[in-house]
Design a protein around this motif. Structure first.
Motif, mmCIF file in Angstrom:
data_model
loop_
_atom_site.group_PDB
_atom_site.id
_atom_site.type_symbol
_atom_site.label_atom_id
_atom_site.label_comp_id
_atom_site.label_asym_id
_atom_site.label_seq_id
_atom_site.Cartn_x
_atom_site.Cartn_y
_atom_site.Cartn_z
ATOM 1 N N HIS A 165 0.831 -1.207 0.000
ATOM 2 C CA HIS A 165 0.000 0.000 0.000
ATOM 3 C C HIS A 165 0.864 1.256 0.000
ATOM 4 O O HIS A 165 0.595 2.222 -0.750
ATOM 5 N N SER A 166 1.919 1.261 0.837
ATOM 6 C CA SER A 166 2.757 2.462 0.951
ATOM 7 C C SER A 166 3.455 2.768 -0.366
ATOM 8 O O SER A 166 3.471 3.939 -0.821
ATOM 9 N N VAL A 224 8.667 -1.380 8.628
ATOM 10 C CA VAL A 224 9.651 -2.400 8.278
ATOM 11 C C VAL A 224 10.566 -2.684 9.456
ATOM 12 O O VAL A 224 10.891 -3.843 9.759
ATOM 13 N N ARG A 225 11.000 -1.637 10.162
ATOM 14 C CA ARG A 225 11.877 -1.843 11.318
ATOM 15 C C ARG A 225 11.171 -2.647 12.411
ATOM 16 O O ARG A 225 11.762 -3.529 13.035
ATOM 17 N N VAL A 284 4.636 9.255 4.160
ATOM 18 C CA VAL A 284 4.321 7.846 3.898
ATOM 19 C C VAL A 284 5.586 6.988 3.917
ATOM 20 O O VAL A 284 5.602 5.879 4.466
ATOM 21 N N SER A 285 6.670 7.483 3.331
ATOM 22 C CA SER A 285 7.916 6.712 3.288
ATOM 23 C C SER A 285 8.495 6.534 4.691
ATOM 24 O O SER A 285 9.031 5.463 5.017
ATOM 25 N N ARG A 286 8.394 7.577 5.531
ATOM 26 C CA ARG A 286 8.893 7.443 6.903
ATOM 27 C C ARG A 286 8.085 6.396 7.680
ATOM 28 O O ARG A 286 8.643 5.590 8.444
ATOM 29 N N GLN A 287 6.763 6.401 7.492
ATOM 30 C CA GLN A 287 5.927 5.423 8.180
ATOM 31 C C GLN A 287 6.228 4.005 7.682
ATOM 32 O O GLN A 287 6.250 3.051 8.470
ATOM 33 N N ALA A 288 6.473 3.876 6.383
ATOM 34 C CA ALA A 288 6.830 2.565 5.846
ATOM 35 C C ALA A 288 8.143 2.075 6.436
ATOM 36 O O ALA A 288 8.299 0.881 6.760
#
Length: 388
Positions: A202-203, A243-244, A235-239
């Motif tokens: 989704h991201s 992942v972490r 959005v990229s920071r939340q993704a």
């Protein structure tokens, strides 16, 4: 068959296995002392002795060839033919030289148990025993030896079939374990792929869509394009955070998995392991379970590497204390306690890890070895404080 094992009924794979199998098989040739004694002191003529020695050497050579070639995929007819030759040699030598040679039939039974499939061995071994009985009746005073040879022949033959079945079952079990491990690894890879797809699908789709939209807005509407770029960054920071967190979950050690690994490690090191049953971890915080798993790994690593212990006992119990319920892990061995006078880096780091989870560590020598005790909260601190 293991790399260093003897492997009854299987072909030796290397020089060490051939030497072990030769030694193991050669030990049982001590029972040929009766035929050898007959040749040396039986009063036979020189010509009979020469023929007797030739017959005995031929029998032993054929017997070794049969035992060592077992497991090479030989046709059953070849094995049956070899056994027929051994049985014929035994009969001729016993009838020609006397009752002392009846012991050769025991080796024929053992060879049948070592080289034939179970379904045929069950028929051939009694048949050889019957031939032994018939030959003993035809040899002067042979019945005196029959009672002491018939039971060993049957037991020797059928015990070899049992050993072969045990080895076959062990090999199949190892193959099944390897298959299960491979399937588990494949399932884990599929789960990882699904989780990454769910986390990033989704991201990444949203990032792609907003990037295209920002590109179209950039010439005429730079303010709106800047807003889209800001959304892309969010959005990229939340993704990245997702992942972490997922990777941290994959890397977090689990007590059931560590207990299984402990069983394998201790067994491989020749240490008798006394482990608890499947632990009940209902309500245990993930941080507490992870800390205990690290403690178990560190403790068993010390047992295997440094203690020289022959036995290790692992216990996992819940206890009620004044500070609330705790889960207590104890690892005790009967070794020397390892080198050094003070706590090593491993125990120091483990103490810090347990303290971070709200737990504690005790480690020290006992009367018969070394004991490590790790305790962690068995409930969330918030739950304890609220009385739930």
């Amino acid at each position: 068959m293991s790399g260093n094992g003897i492997g009854i009924g299987q072909r030796p794979q290397n020089r060490r296995q051939r030497a072990l199998k030769l030694l193991w098989t050669g030990i049982w040739l001590a029972y040929l002392s009766a035929p050898v004694g007959d040749l040396l002191h039986g009063g036979h003529s020189d010509g009979v002795r020469v023929l007797g020695w030739l017959g005995l050497v031929a029998f032993v050579a054929w017997y070794f060839a049969l035992v060592f070639r077992a497991g090479r995929g030989n046709a059953t007819t070849v094995v049956l033919g070899s056994l027929a030759v051994l049985a014929a040699q035994s009969t001729v030598l016993a009838l020609s030289l006397g009752r002392e040679w009846l012991v050769l039939f025991v080796y024929v039974c053992v060879g049948a148990g070592a080289a034939l499939p179970m379904r045929l061995a069950r028929l051939v071994i009694p048949a050889v025993a019957a031939l032994l009985s018939a030959t003993a009746l035809a040899v002067p005073d042979g019945t005196e030896y029959l009672a002491s040879l018939l039971l060993p022949a049957l037991l020797g033959g059928f015990s070899m079939t049992g050993v072969r079945e045990l080895i076959r079952t062990t090999v199949e079990l190892r193959e099944a374990r390897a298959t299960v491990a491979q399937l588990a690894a494949n399932e884990e890879r599929l789960r990882l792929a699904r989780d990454l797809h769910d986390l990033l699908g989704h991201s990444l789709s949203l990032i792609t869509l907003k990037s295209e939209l920002a590109g179209r807005m950039l010439p005429g509407h730079p303010d709106k394009a800047a807003q889209e770029v800001a959304d892309i960054e969010q959005v990229s920071r939340q993704a990245l955070v997702d992942v972490r967190e997922a990777v941290t979950g994959y890397r977090r050690p689990r007590l059931p998995a560590e207990l299984a690994g402990v069983q394998v490690a201790l067994t491989a090191a020749g240490v008798t392991a006394d482990l608890p049953a499947e632990p009940d971890l209902a309500g245990i915080p993930e941080e507490s379970e992870s800390a205990l798993a690290w403690a178990l790994r560190e403790a068993v690593t010390n047992v295997v590497r440094h203690s020289g212990a022959r036995r290790c006992t692992v216990d996992l119990v819940r206890r009620q204390t004044l500070d609330g319920p705790v889960l207590e892990l104890s690892v005790e061995d009967n070794g020397s306690g390892g080198p050094g006078d003070g706590p090593g880096n491993g125990l120091t780091g483990l103490t810090e890890r347990l303290a971070k989870a709200g737990g504690s560590l005790e480690a020290g020598g006992t009367r018969h070895g070394f004991r490590l005790v790790a305790r962690v909260p068995a409930a969330d601190t918030a739950d304890v404080g609220s009385g739930t």
